[in-house]
Scaffold this active site. Structure first.
Site: not given
Ligand code: ATP
Length: 283
Positions: A9, A92, A94, A96-97, A99-102, A134
């Protein structure tokens, strides 16, 4: 076995209203799903939770957010089975997209189908919010207003499937540390959320491009001035508007059409590895 796409997102807007007594912040954000996605495959096994993910910086143990999602469902429904979850990481990390939440949202939806758990969308969202702020949005997807800590979701009129270029600098940003540095009383430039919603209704993509706004940007820009340079770079290549997504550091630019976006992508991609051309989607 079930395979799902877990979409990234962006935030078309991100406003921080106030800090709550529980330490979280009340937010008002317009969220938008992108075509860019991880691929999640869930397979039933006899017992336990196994995570397979070969991306660097992503844990393959119980600190993976996908593990937590599976664990909650196994416990809540007393499932007499386990799951093997394969995460093909394309979003990518960490960045801001979300990824983990999705990924977590996809595990909730996938296991709901695989094990016939019979949960409706609201029930999935209620479980999702115990995993991450998220996650409820990632369950709904599309164009939506997210309020509260991000868990109160109101679907909005869909945005056109225009091209989006993402540029992720080669560092990650911790969401918690950005919120810690934010001084809410010093925010001067806030998103015009109501006008943006009006523009979505009127399909006025031009207004949306010109009025993208993220109040967390100032914190991240102060630490990493490169963010501003990337924004300027995207604007100089005819982007309709460019801001940082979420707590960053990914910067995105919206483009009017494919021709302009592809030209911009080719020029930018020559110099940077982490440059992605994707599209708005409402899947
Ligand atoms: P948001 O936009 O919700 O703040 P984000 O995109 O900034 O999320 P993520 O990619 O979700 O951040 O990852 C944040 C941290 O969570 C990473 O540093 C990673 O170590 C940890 N993590 C745990 N599970 C996952 C996963 N399935 N995918 C990505 N990162 C994960």
């Amino acid at each position: 076995m079930i395979t799902l796409n877990a979409h990234a997102k962006i935030n078309l807007s991100l406003d921080v209203l106030n800090k709550r007594d529980d330490g979280y912040h009340n937010l008002k954000m317009i969220m938008q799903t992108l075509q860019l996605h991880d691929i999640i495959t869930i397979q039933e096994i006899k017992s336990g939770i196994e995570i397979e993910c070969d991306a660097p910086y992503v844990p393959s143990n119980n600190s993976n957010i996908a593990y937590k999602a599976a664990e909650i469902l196994i416990q809540k429904f007393g499932l007499n089975a386990g799951v093997r979850i394969k995460i093909e990481k394309i979003i990518p990390v960490a960045a801001g997209l979300a990824g983990g939440s999705s990924d977590a949202a996809a595990v909730l939806k996938g296991m709901n189908n695989l094990f016939d758990l019979g949960m409706n969308q609201q029930q999935l969202m209620d479980i999702g919010k115990t995993i991450g702020a998220d996650v409820p949005y990632c369950i709904v997807g599309g164009t939506a207003l997210a309020e509260g800590i991000g868990e109160i979701i109101t679907p909005l009129p869909k945005m056109d499937a225009i091209p989006v270029i993402l540029i992720k600098p080669r560092f990650g940003v911790s969401t918690a540390s950005v919120f810690k540095s934010l001084q809410i009383d010093k925010i001067t430039d806030r998103p015009k959320t109501d006008l943006l919603i009006e523009a979505l209704k009127n399909k006025d993509t031009n207004f949306i491009g010109k009025n993208l706004c993220n109040v967390l940007e100032s914190v991240t820009v102060e630490r990493y001035p490169l963010i501003n340079k990337i924004k300027r770079d995207l604007m100089s290549k005819e982007s309709m508007g460019s801001i940082m997504s979420g707590s960053g550091p990914t910067v995105f630019g919206l483009f009017e059409d494919d021709g302009i976006a592809k030209k911009a992508y080719d020029k930018i991609n020559k110099n940077r590895v982490d440059c992605i051309l994707t599209y708005i989607t409402n899947d």
